[in-house]
Design a protein around this motif. Structure first.
Motif, PDB file in Angstrom:
ATOM      1  N   LEU A 141      -9.833  -9.460  12.729  1.00  0.00           N
ATOM      2  CA  LEU A 141     -11.028  -9.565  11.879  1.00  0.00           C
ATOM      3  C   LEU A 141     -10.680 -10.382  10.629  1.00  0.00           C
ATOM      4  CD1 LEU A 141     -12.169  -5.833  12.184  1.00  0.00           C
ATOM      5  CD2 LEU A 141     -12.983  -7.798  13.521  1.00  0.00           C
ATOM      6  N   VAL A 142     -10.668 -11.701  10.797  1.00  0.00           N
ATOM      7  CA  VAL A 142     -10.177 -12.589   9.742  1.00  0.00           C
ATOM      8  C   VAL A 142     -11.063 -12.534   8.495  1.00  0.00           C
ATOM      9  CG1 VAL A 142      -9.680 -14.982   9.119  1.00  0.00           C
ATOM     10  CG2 VAL A 142      -9.062 -14.121  11.393  1.00  0.00           C
ATOM     11  N   GLU A 143     -12.364 -12.725   8.671  1.00  0.00           N
ATOM     12  CA  GLU A 143     -13.261 -12.753   7.515  1.00  0.00           C
ATOM     13  C   GLU A 143     -13.261 -11.411   6.791  1.00  0.00           C
ATOM     14  OE1 GLU A 143     -14.588 -15.376   6.195  1.00  0.00           O
ATOM     15  OE2 GLU A 143     -13.626 -16.520   7.810  1.00  0.00           O
ATOM     16  N   GLU A 144     -13.277 -10.317   7.561  1.00  0.00           N
ATOM     17  CA  GLU A 144     -13.227  -8.989   6.939  1.00  0.00           C
ATOM     18  C   GLU A 144     -11.929  -8.802   6.161  1.00  0.00           C
ATOM     19  OE1 GLU A 144     -14.111  -9.687   9.929  1.00  0.00           O
ATOM     20  OE2 GLU A 144     -15.906  -8.584  10.526  1.00  0.00           O
ATOM     21  N   GLY A 145     -10.840  -9.322   6.717  1.00  0.00           N
ATOM     22  CA  GLY A 145      -9.549  -9.219   6.027  1.00  0.00           C
ATOM     23  C   GLY A 145      -9.558  -9.938   4.696  1.00  0.00           C
ATOM     24  N   ARG A 146     -10.164 -11.117   4.659  1.00  0.00           N
ATOM     25  CA  ARG A 146     -10.269 -11.862   3.391  1.00  0.00           C
ATOM     26  C   ARG A 146     -11.068 -11.055   2.364  1.00  0.00           C
ATOM     27  NH1 ARG A 146     -11.333 -16.777   6.753  1.00  0.00           N
ATOM     28  NH2 ARG A 146      -9.487 -18.097   6.641  1.00  0.00           N
ATOM     29  N   VAL A 147     -12.167 -10.461   2.836  1.00  0.00           N
ATOM     30  CA  VAL A 147     -13.035  -9.694   1.929  1.00  0.00           C
ATOM     31  C   VAL A 147     -12.279  -8.510   1.333  1.00  0.00           C
ATOM     32  CG1 VAL A 147     -15.071  -8.202   1.817  1.00  0.00           C
ATOM     33  CG2 VAL A 147     -15.190 -10.383   3.030  1.00  0.00           C
ATOM     34  N   TYR A 148     -11.598  -7.758   2.184  1.00  0.00           N
ATOM     35  CA  TYR A 148     -10.898  -6.564   1.697  1.00  0.00           C
ATOM     36  C   TYR A 148      -9.705  -6.932   0.811  1.00  0.00           C
ATOM     37  CZ  TYR A 148     -13.724  -3.582   4.681  1.00  0.00           C
ATOM     38  OH  TYR A 148     -14.776  -2.905   5.251  1.00  0.00           O
ATOM     39  N   PHE A 149      -9.075  -8.071   1.089  1.00  0.00           N
ATOM     40  CA  PHE A 149      -7.957  -8.500   0.248  1.00  0.00           C
ATOM     41  C   PHE A 149      -8.452  -8.816  -1.163  1.00  0.00           C
ATOM     42  CE2 PHE A 149      -4.789 -11.573  -1.303  1.00  0.00           C
ATOM     43  CZ  PHE A 149      -3.621 -10.863  -1.056  1.00  0.00           C
ATOM     44  N   ARG A 150      -9.622  -9.462  -1.257  1.00  0.00           N
ATOM     45  CA  ARG A 150     -10.206  -9.744  -2.576  1.00  0.00           C
ATOM     46  C   ARG A 150     -10.676  -8.459  -3.254  1.00  0.00           C
ATOM     47  NH1 ARG A 150     -12.631 -14.210   0.234  1.00  0.00           N
ATOM     48  NH2 ARG A 150     -14.564 -12.999   0.461  1.00  0.00           N
ATOM     49  N   LEU A 151     -11.121  -7.508  -2.452  1.00  0.00           N
ATOM     50  CA  LEU A 151     -11.649  -6.255  -2.984  1.00  0.00           C
ATOM     51  C   LEU A 151     -10.580  -5.446  -3.722  1.00  0.00           C
ATOM     52  CD1 LEU A 151     -14.374  -4.789  -3.010  1.00  0.00           C
ATOM     53  CD2 LEU A 151     -13.635  -3.531  -0.973  1.00  0.00           C
ATOM     54  N   ILE A 152      -9.319  -5.656  -3.357  1.00  0.00           N
ATOM     55  CA  ILE A 152      -8.215  -4.954  -4.031  1.00  0.00           C
ATOM     56  C   ILE A 152      -8.251  -5.234  -5.527  1.00  0.00           C
ATOM     57  CG2 ILE A 152      -5.696  -4.810  -4.246  1.00  0.00           C
ATOM     58  CD1 ILE A 152      -5.546  -5.439  -1.228  1.00  0.00           C
ATOM     59  N   LYS A 153      -8.416  -6.490  -5.885  1.00  0.00           N
ATOM     60  CA  LYS A 153      -8.493  -6.881  -7.293  1.00  0.00           C
ATOM     61  C   LYS A 153      -9.749  -6.331  -7.953  1.00  0.00           C
ATOM     62  CE  LYS A 153      -4.866  -9.317  -8.509  1.00  0.00           C
ATOM     63  NZ  LYS A 153      -4.030  -8.864  -9.655  1.00  0.00           N
ATOM     64  N   GLU A 154     -10.849  -6.314  -7.211  1.00  0.00           N
ATOM     65  CA  GLU A 154     -12.106  -5.826  -7.780  1.00  0.00           C
ATOM     66  C   GLU A 154     -12.021  -4.348  -8.154  1.00  0.00           C
ATOM     67  OE1 GLU A 154     -15.473  -6.748  -5.342  1.00  0.00           O
ATOM     68  OE2 GLU A 154     -14.815  -8.833  -5.012  1.00  0.00           O
ATOM     69  N   TYR A 155     -11.164  -3.611  -7.454  1.00  0.00           N
ATOM     70  CA  TYR A 155     -10.943  -2.207  -7.787  1.00  0.00           C
ATOM     71  C   TYR A 155      -9.882  -2.030  -8.879  1.00  0.00           C
ATOM     72  CZ  TYR A 155     -13.842   0.264  -4.388  1.00  0.00           C
ATOM     73  OH  TYR A 155     -14.902   0.807  -3.695  1.00  0.00           O
ATOM     74  N   GLY A 156      -9.384  -3.129  -9.421  1.00  0.00           N
ATOM     75  CA  GLY A 156      -8.396  -3.050 -10.487  1.00  0.00           C
ATOM     76  C   GLY A 156      -7.007  -2.697 -10.002  1.00  0.00           C
ATOM     77  N   LEU A 157      -6.722  -2.908  -8.723  1.00  0.00           N
ATOM     78  CA  LEU A 157      -5.414  -2.604  -8.143  1.00  0.00           C
ATOM     79  C   LEU A 157      -4.589  -3.873  -8.010  1.00  0.00           C
ATOM     80  CD1 LEU A 157      -6.685  -0.229  -5.300  1.00  0.00           C
ATOM     81  CD2 LEU A 157      -5.748   0.464  -7.507  1.00  0.00           C
ATOM     82  N   GLU A 158      -3.314  -3.699  -7.799  1.00  0.00           N
ATOM     83  CA  GLU A 158      -2.405  -4.845  -7.658  1.00  0.00           C
ATOM     84  C   GLU A 158      -2.143  -5.122  -6.183  1.00  0.00           C
ATOM     85  OE1 GLU A 158      -1.143  -6.867  -9.996  1.00  0.00           O
ATOM     86  OE2 GLU A 158      -2.325  -5.814 -11.511  1.00  0.00           O
ATOM     87  N   HIS A 159      -2.004  -6.394  -5.851  1.00  0.00           N
ATOM     88  CA  HIS A 159      -1.613  -6.760  -4.496  1.00  0.00           C
ATOM     89  C   HIS A 159      -0.141  -6.416  -4.295  1.00  0.00           C
ATOM     90  CE1 HIS A 159      -5.100  -9.810  -4.477  1.00  0.00           C
ATOM     91  NE2 HIS A 159      -5.390  -8.857  -3.621  1.00  0.00           N
ATOM     92  N   ARG A 160       0.137  -5.592  -3.290  1.00  0.00           N
ATOM     93  CA  ARG A 160       1.497  -5.191  -2.957  1.00  0.00           C
ATOM     94  C   ARG A 160       2.019  -6.046  -1.804  1.00  0.00           C
ATOM     95  NH1 ARG A 160       2.674  -2.445  -7.485  1.00  0.00           N
ATOM     96  NH2 ARG A 160       1.225  -0.725  -7.863  1.00  0.00           N
ATOM     97  N   VAL A 161       3.316  -5.954  -1.569  1.00  0.00           N
ATOM     98  CA  VAL A 161       3.924  -6.755  -0.505  1.00  0.00           C
ATOM     99  C   VAL A 161       3.341  -6.369   0.851  1.00  0.00           C
ATOM    100  CG1 VAL A 161       5.892  -5.169  -0.163  1.00  0.00           C
ATOM    101  CG2 VAL A 161       6.137  -7.597   0.399  1.00  0.00           C
ATOM    102  N   GLN A 162       2.942  -5.087   1.011  1.00  0.00           N
ATOM    103  CA  GLN A 162       2.337  -4.654   2.281  1.00  0.00           C
ATOM    104  C   GLN A 162       1.008  -5.364   2.519  1.00  0.00           C
ATOM    105  OE1 GLN A 162       3.405  -2.658  -0.114  1.00  0.00           O
ATOM    106  NE2 GLN A 162       4.895  -1.208   0.725  1.00  0.00           N
ATOM    107  N   HIS A 163       0.234  -5.568   1.453  1.00  0.00           N
ATOM    108  CA  HIS A 163      -1.054  -6.257   1.603  1.00  0.00           C
ATOM    109  C   HIS A 163      -0.837  -7.710   2.045  1.00  0.00           C
ATOM    110  CE1 HIS A 163      -2.254  -3.246  -1.746  1.00  0.00           C
ATOM    111  NE2 HIS A 163      -2.403  -2.704  -0.563  1.00  0.00           N
ATOM    112  N   TYR A 164       0.123  -8.369   1.411  1.00  0.00           N
ATOM    113  CA  TYR A 164       0.431  -9.747   1.800  1.00  0.00           C
ATOM    114  C   TYR A 164       0.919  -9.797   3.250  1.00  0.00           C
ATOM    115  CZ  TYR A 164       0.147 -11.234  -3.109  1.00  0.00           C
ATOM    116  OH  TYR A 164      -0.281 -11.526  -4.395  1.00  0.00           O
ATOM    117  N   GLY A 165       1.738  -8.818   3.615  1.00  0.00           N
ATOM    118  CA  GLY A 165       2.262  -8.771   4.980  1.00  0.00           C
ATOM    119  C   GLY A 165       1.159  -8.643   6.013  1.00  0.00           C
ATOM    120  N   CYS A 166       0.174  -7.770   5.736  1.00  0.00           N
ATOM    121  CA  CYS A 166      -0.958  -7.612   6.660  1.00  0.00           C
ATOM    122  C   CYS A 166      -1.763  -8.898   6.762  1.00  0.00           C
ATOM    123  CB  CYS A 166      -1.867  -6.465   6.192  1.00  0.00           C
ATOM    124  SG  CYS A 166      -1.157  -4.821   6.361  1.00  0.00           S
ATOM    125  N   LEU A 167      -1.942  -9.587   5.622  1.00  0.00           N
ATOM    126  CA  LEU A 167      -2.731 -10.830   5.623  1.00  0.00           C
ATOM    127  C   LEU A 167      -2.003 -11.932   6.393  1.00  0.00           C
ATOM    128  CD1 LEU A 167      -5.482 -11.496   4.370  1.00  0.00           C
ATOM    129  CD2 LEU A 167      -4.282 -12.602   2.481  1.00  0.00           C
TER     130      LEU A 167
END
Length: 436
Positions: free
Chosen positions: A308-334
């Motif tokens: 689910l490529v488009e959904e993955g992009r959306v949720y990756f951006r949503l991490i920042k919108e929630y005020g959270l930091e991108h972790r290495v696990q998030h990059y790995g999943c992407l």
């Protein structure tokens, strides 16, 4: 009487701590120390009591020790220790035990010295030492304390079971749990049950059998399925392959926190129910539960499993919108998501723009995608960089993958060089293993 220069332990602020005490009109009482908003203010109040010759009782000392234990400042604890001796409270078992807890967090050797000198010990004193040895990784010493203590309560059994399970001695932890159930007059509480269930998640089928027994014990005793115990049950069933049971427990729970939702979302993603994981995430948002970094790891993992490529992009951006930091696990999943979809250029761009250090797992995912889609040109860009971060003892699979890439591209000389490198560096490939 010695006055300690407590100011050396205060964090720099715009105003001195005494300013806040004056402005808020704190009274110099034990309850004021107990209710202090920070360890620094608690210390200043304690110091003011001495300066004003206000009588200090055991409660003032206990509340000060409890507040300052969080700082894990050995010098400060030793200063407070000297005060306690000077005031004659070192023989008070409750004060001494609280001091012991502070030492355990800051210096185990000092804690051992104090423990040996204590004229009186209660069960909490022994439990504190068991936890201290466990925290330092000395399970044998923790076990010796447990065996030596004259009277054990539920906290003693829980502390020892936790020591075993946290350090990988699952069989000993479960054996002790069975002994507690069969021989001890003390029966497990929810903390003990939660600890055992956490260990069961790592033990495969054998852990599932024990986990089901603990679940039966919980039901038999009529315990409320609260957020804490419910979450470990959901997590245990999901990780042991019984997602249906995990969902049943989840549905029975009246109280759910972010960890509960995360456990069931990650469980759904792990078993390939990606759309269900996304639906659960939307339900979580509707109930106003705020996701954390681990929740997004589960969601991105679900997207990667199902492409689910488009959904993955959306949720990756949503991490920042929630005020959270991108972790290495998030990059790995992407990277995994883009790699499986054949978007190698985008995957490489993610790696280049990562704000944290790239690990071997991410490189392995990227190289596997290059091999799958026959993008040897992309693989060649990074092979030298990958080899600089791999460790021969742990990352033998990466060397094999690089060798396969060269072979697939008919680069026989380069493949032979990698094989010789593996021999020279004594590269070991991790073998498959199974609890069964």
């Amino acid at each position: 009487m010695l006055i300690i220069p407590f100011s050396q332990f205060f964090k720099p602020t715009k105003y001195p701590v005494s300013h806040f005490i004056t402005k808020r009109f704190y009274k110099l009482t034990p309850s004021a120390i107990k209710n202090a908003s920070s360890p620094q203010i608690a210390l200043e109040l304690y110091s003011q009591m001495h300066r004003n010759s206000t009588p200090v009782d055991s409660f003032s000392i206990l509340y000060t020790l409890k507040s300052c234990a969080r700082l894990k400042n050995l010098t400060l604890i030793r200063h407070l220790h000297s005060h306690i001796i000077k005031l004659g409270f070192h023989t008070n078992v409750y004060v001494a035990t609280s001091l012991l807890h502070s030492y355990v967090l800051a210096s185990l050797s000092d804690a051992c010295n104090l423990f040996d000198e204590m004229p009186e010990r209660n069960t909490v004193t022994w439990n504190t030492m068991i936890s201290g040895y466990s925290r330092s990784g000395n399970v044998d010493k923790a076990c010796a304390c447990f065996e030596e203590m004259p009277l054990k309560d539920v906290g003693s059994w829980s502390a020892m079971i936790t020591a075993y399970i946290n350090h990988g001695f699952w069989d000993k932890g479960l054996l002790l749990f069975r002994e507690m159930m069969a021989k001890s007059e003390v029966k497990p509480d929810q903390v003990t049950a939660g600890t055992v269930l956490s260990g069961c998640t790592l033990m495969g089928f054998h852990g599932l059998l024990v986990g089901k027994s603990v679940h039966g014990f919980i039901v038999k005793n009529g315990w409320e399925l609260n957020a804490e115990i419910g979450t470990v049950l959901v997590d245990m069933y999901a990780k042991c392959g019984y997602l249906k049971n995990a969902v049943q427990v989840f549905d029975l729970m009246k109280e759910r926190n972010v960890m509960t939702w995360t456990a069931v979302i990650c469980g759904a993603a792990q078993h390939g129910f990606s759309q269900e994981a996304l639906t659960l995430f939307k339900m979580m948002e509707e109930t106003k539960v705020r996701p954390n970094e681990l929740t997004f790891t589960g969601i991105l993992n679900a997207c990667a499993h199902s492409g689910l490529v488009e959904e993955g992009r959306v949720y990756f951006r949503l991490i920042k919108e929630y005020g959270l930091e991108h972790r290495v696990q998030h990059y790995g999943c992407l990277v995994d998501l883009f790699g499986k979809a054949g978007l190698l250029d985008e995957a490489y761009e993610v790696i280049k723009t990562m704000k944290c250090e790239t690990n071997v797992v991410i490189w392995g995912s990227f190289l596997s995608a290059c091999k799958e889609h026959k993008r040897f040109d992309m693989a060649e860009r990074v092979i030298e960089q990958v080899l600089t971060v791999t460790k021969p003892d742990n990352d033998g699979g990466i060397y094999t993958l690089i060798c396969d890439l060269y072979t697939s591209n008919e680069r026989w000389d380069d493949a032979e060089k990698v094989r010789k490198l593996m021999l020279n560096q004594h590269v070991r490939k991790a073998r498959g293993s199974s609890f069964i």
